[in-house]
Design an enzyme around this catalytic site. Structure first.
Site, short mmCIF file in Angstrom:
data_model
loop_
_atom_site.label_atom_id
_atom_site.label_comp_id
_atom_site.label_asym_id
_atom_site.label_seq_id
_atom_site.Cartn_x
_atom_site.Cartn_y
_atom_site.Cartn_z
CB THR A 246 -0.87 0.02 1.28
OG1 THR A 246 -1.66 -1.16 1.34
CG2 THR A 246 -1.78 1.23 1.33
CG ASP A 277 -4.28 -2.65 5.80
OD1 ASP A 277 -4.18 -2.97 4.59
OD2 ASP A 277 -3.34 -2.19 6.46
#
Length: 381
Positions: A246, A277
């Site tokens: 990410t 997440d």
């Protein structure tokens, strides 16, 4: 002591104090009161530069929120590490979908999208959710429809020749590794079904009632090792920086306002419908003007169970330094999941930053007003 001697001594003490802050000691915190500041996971230099161009602008500069959007958007276009933006990590069906989040530390407003299809601008869609709805998170095709209705380009095929080649090679390898467990066939492509489901009637009354009303797949709820099951080597082989990553970014603007955001195309070969997440507030990112911000990366399926960035910010609120807060959040996860892979960075409202990691060597990028360009900091487990 005359006045000149006293002045010299004071300057010497201030110099020593500034040197101590910069040195940090053993990988401790860096920076302090050097606004604006941009921090990002990994050596995503171009993303940090894009955010910096916004936040350094003349006068009061651009806002922290706009800078985060610019930085994450740059990473989406560049397909940072193949794990951000369109054309990256395919799911089991070969499709690329996007997750993104933006958080305004002034108002605590959040906008996020998850499992969004056919729109390439993940972080811009998240900002539209924050600015034009009373919601926090939109998902799937309805997130797609919203984003297009608000002016973003689409529908667009988010796959690329690279992502389709990855998917084809994975299929030829019998769909291994993958994220399934306790299913048949274990070593091949699906469809999958649960294993070891006892015949109806051999369970206790509570189990019978659950299976009767919810179906036999809920039987796994009653397995003694089903909660907090450690990540085994099968899952660990799926997770690394280049297929499970990410961009998480935090910005403090010239006014001292804080924002944070993330963008990702998720884990490679994830089960369709999986949300990591990235769009979960407090897990991948969190920001509060009163305290500072945090960004996270790694095994999102594990990390979201602990909300590490919320933990980091709340620890700093209680007086912890960024380094200690980051290490504490990571240790809370590693105690339960010794094999997990992940990292966080922390930055307080003064601009002091630090990182912590487990299971890999982590790097994060920083630009502040004392630096001539982006600098990359390395953190070891």
């Amino acid at each position: 002591m005359d006045r000149s001697s006293a002045g010299f001594l004071l300057r010497l003490l201030l110099l020593q104090f500034s040197w101590f802050l910069a040195l940090g000691g053993g990988g401790a915190a860096e920076g302090g009161d050097l606004f604006p500041v941009v921090v990002s996971t990994w050596p995503f230099r171009e993303a940090v530069r894009a955010a910096w161009e916004v936040v350094k602008a003349g006068g009061a500069g651009g806002s922290a929120v706009d800078a985060v959007v610019a930085g994450c958007s740059a990473c989406e276009v560049l397909r940072c590490d193949g794990t951000v933006g369109p054309g990256g990590s395919p799911d089991e069906n070969g499709e690329t979908t996007l997750d993104a989040l933006i958080m305004n530390g002034i108002t605590m407003e959040i906008g996020a999208v998850a499992a969004m299809r056919y729109v390439k601008d993940g972080i811009k869609a998240a900002k539209l959710v924050m600015e034009h709805t009373g919601h926090t998170l939109l998902v799937g095709e309805k997130a797609t429809a919203f984003a297009i209705s608000m002016g973003l380009a689409g529908p667009t095929n988010l796959s690329s020749p690279d992502s389709m080649e990855k998917w084809s090679n994975w299929r030829q390898n019998h769909c291994q590794p993958n994220f399934w467990k306790n299913v048949d066939p274990a070593g091949n492509c699906g469809p999958y079904h649960p294993i070891n489901i006892p015949p109806f009637g051999s369970m206790d009354p509570v189990q019978n009632a659950v299976v009767e009303t919810q179906g036999p797949t809920c039987q796994g709820w009653f397995e003694s090792n089903n909660l907090l099951e450690p990540t085994n080597s099968h899952f660990k082989s799926v997770i690394n920086r280049h297929n499970h990553d990410t961009i998480s970014m935090a910005v403090i603007d010239k006014m001292g306002h804080v924002a944070a955001g993330t963008s990702t195309n998720g884990a490679a070969f994830k089960i369709p419908g999986r949300v990591g997440d990235g769009p979960i507030p407090g897990s991948s990112a969190y920001a509060d003007d009163e305290v500072g911000a945090c960004g996270a990366t790694g095994d999102g399926d594990i990390m979201m169970r602990f909300l590490p960035c919320y933990q980091v910010v709340e620890s700093m609120r209680r007086g912890m330094e960024p380094r200690d807060a980051a290490m504490d959040a990571i240790s809370r996860i590693s105690r339960k999941y010794p094999d997990f892979v992940g990292a966080v960075f922390a930055i307080n409202k003064k601009g002091v930053h630090a990182g912590a990691c487990h299971g890999w060597t982590f790097q994060y990028s920083v630009r502040n007003s004392s630096m001539r360009d982006v600098e990359v900091f390395t953190v070891t487990p």
